[in-house]
Design an enzyme around this catalytic site. Structure first.
Site, short mmCIF file in Angstrom:
data_model
loop_
_atom_site.label_atom_id
_atom_site.label_comp_id
_atom_site.label_asym_id
_atom_site.label_seq_id
_atom_site.Cartn_x
_atom_site.Cartn_y
_atom_site.Cartn_z
N HIS A 106 -62.14 49.53 -37.61
CA HIS A 106 -62.05 50.80 -36.88
C HIS A 106 -61.77 50.61 -35.39
O HIS A 106 -61.97 51.52 -34.61
CB HIS A 106 -63.33 51.62 -37.08
CG HIS A 106 -63.56 52.04 -38.50
ND1 HIS A 106 -64.62 52.83 -38.88
CD2 HIS A 106 -62.85 51.79 -39.63
CE1 HIS A 106 -64.56 53.03 -40.20
NE2 HIS A 106 -63.50 52.40 -40.68
N GLY A 107 -61.35 49.42 -35.00
CA GLY A 107 -60.94 49.21 -33.61
C GLY A 107 -62.04 48.65 -32.74
O GLY A 107 -63.08 48.20 -33.21
#
Ligand SMILES: *[C@@H]1O[C@H](CO)[C@@H](O)[C@H](O)[C@H]1NC(C)=O
Ligand SMILES: *[C@@H]1O[C@H](CO)[C@@H](O)[C@H](O)[C@H]1NC(C)=O
Ligand SMILES: *[C@@H]1O[C@H](CO)[C@@H](O)[C@H](O)[C@H]1NC(C)=O
Length: 326
Positions: free
Chosen positions: A235-236
């Site tokens: 998710h970064g």
């Protein structure tokens, strides 16, 4: 004559002190290869020897092979301020899950390094539970350092953690370099590295494939340097979420540099997310630069109204119209 003997005695004790590197191989403390016998007691015995030995450095060896470890807590403070874990083998968790929130935890230690090793958290049974009926324990972080300083973690591989792979909490001066963090895209809550209430943390040359944030940055983080990371799936790299606990004053996040990053097929790229609550806090002095996004769904998100799945949203917006993501 008496003074000569005293001098000789001093010289001898000096020589024996300065030339000793103490080594503790877990096989000599009763550990068994093969993954059938829990090796916790052996590891703890080796730790007690190293922790309180005055010959520095102390090396704890974990040789080739698979070692079953049900869960271990390394408590300091230690007499020894230089303890190196030299790991050639694989440390494997039991196949099921328990209520414990910890697998490997270091508390109140100083001058510890971990070199190499594969940590296999075997999280799949817990993920299946979470993706099914949802009445499941929260899960265990694979490797956590808390209340500690002067920590080095190098060339370590972390596979399939139940919850977060690595957590750095209330620490000062931590270097993570050359790590490989791997878990499936669909594994819930499996952040790669979480840093919170800590200062002077460097994360470099690391590959992260996971089911939640590659790196997440919690309250009270400062002087954080993140460089040469490949992230995705995941998710970064996220600052936050912050400000969830209504009515509290929360430590801010400041002086964070994130550079030379490649996002590969991640859900998000760079993110700052805060709940729309009445919590006092801040995010400042953040640099994101030299970032390549390849096949990333939401490259940049700054969300001051974070509320995943729209559940229990505090609703006190400091800004409106920002994008929501989970
Ligand atoms: C080290 O020694 C101190 C003092 O004897 C003791 O309290 C502590 O538990 C020891 N630590 C370990 C890890 O054995
Ligand atoms: C670990 O691997 C290194 C490099 O392959 C080797 O030199 C060392 O002897 C090994 N140590 C143990 C305890 O197996
Ligand atoms: C910001 O963090 C870097 C390390 O990441 C540190 O060298 C620098 O001194 C910090 N700057 C301030 C103003 O604290």
């Amino acid at each position: 004559m008496a003074s000569q003997i005293t001098l000789l005695f001093y010289l001898l004790s000096f020589l024996s002190f300065s030339s000793t590197i103490s080594s503790y191989n877990i096989l000599n403390f009763g550990a068994k290869k093969g993954g059938n016998v829990d090796c916790v007691e052996a590891v703890i015995r080796a730790w007690k020897m190293a922790c309180n030995s005055s010959s520095s450095p102390a090396n704890i060896y974990i040789p080739d092979g698979v070692f079953l470890i049900s869960g271990v807590r390394f408590n300091g403070p230690c007499v020894n301020k230089k303890i190196n874990f030299m790991i050639n083998g694989t440390l494997m968790a039991p196949s099921g899950y328990t209520d414990s929130s910890e697998w490997f935890t270091f508390d109140t230690v100083e001058g510890i390094s971990i070199n190499g090793g594969v940590f296999n958290g075997r999280g799949s049974k817990l993920w299946d539970c979470k993706l099914g009926d949802k009445k499941c324990p929260r899960g265990a972080t694979s490797l956590e350092f808390t209340n500690s300083k002067d920590i080095e973690i190098r060339r370590l591989t972390s596979i399939d953690s139940e919850l977060f792979h690595i957590v750095i909490h209330r620490c000062d001066n931590v270097n993570l370099d050359g790590l490989n963090i791997v878990g499936p895209k669909w594994s819930p809550n499996t952040d790669g590295i979480h840093v919170q209430m800590s200062t002077k943390v460097n994360i470099r040359n690391t590959r992260i494939k996971t089911g939640d944030d590659c790196i997440s940055i919690g309250p009270g983080t400062s002087a954080l340097w993140i460089e040469r990371i490949i992230c995705g799936p995941g998710h970064g790299i996220s600052i936050g979420s912050l400000g969830k606990d209504e009515g509290l004053k929360e430590e801010g996040v400041h002086n964070v540099t994130v550079q030379n990053i490649l996002f590969l097929g991640s859900d998000n790229g760079l993110r700052i997310k805060t709940w729309g609550s009445n919590v006092e806090g801040y995010v400042k002095g953040i640099i994101f630069k030299h970032v390549v996004m390849n096949n990333v769904m939401n490259p940049i998100i700054i969300d001051q109204n974070y509320c995943p799945h729209n559940e229990h949203c505090p609703g006190k917006l400091s800004i409106s119209g920002t994008q929501r993501a989970t």
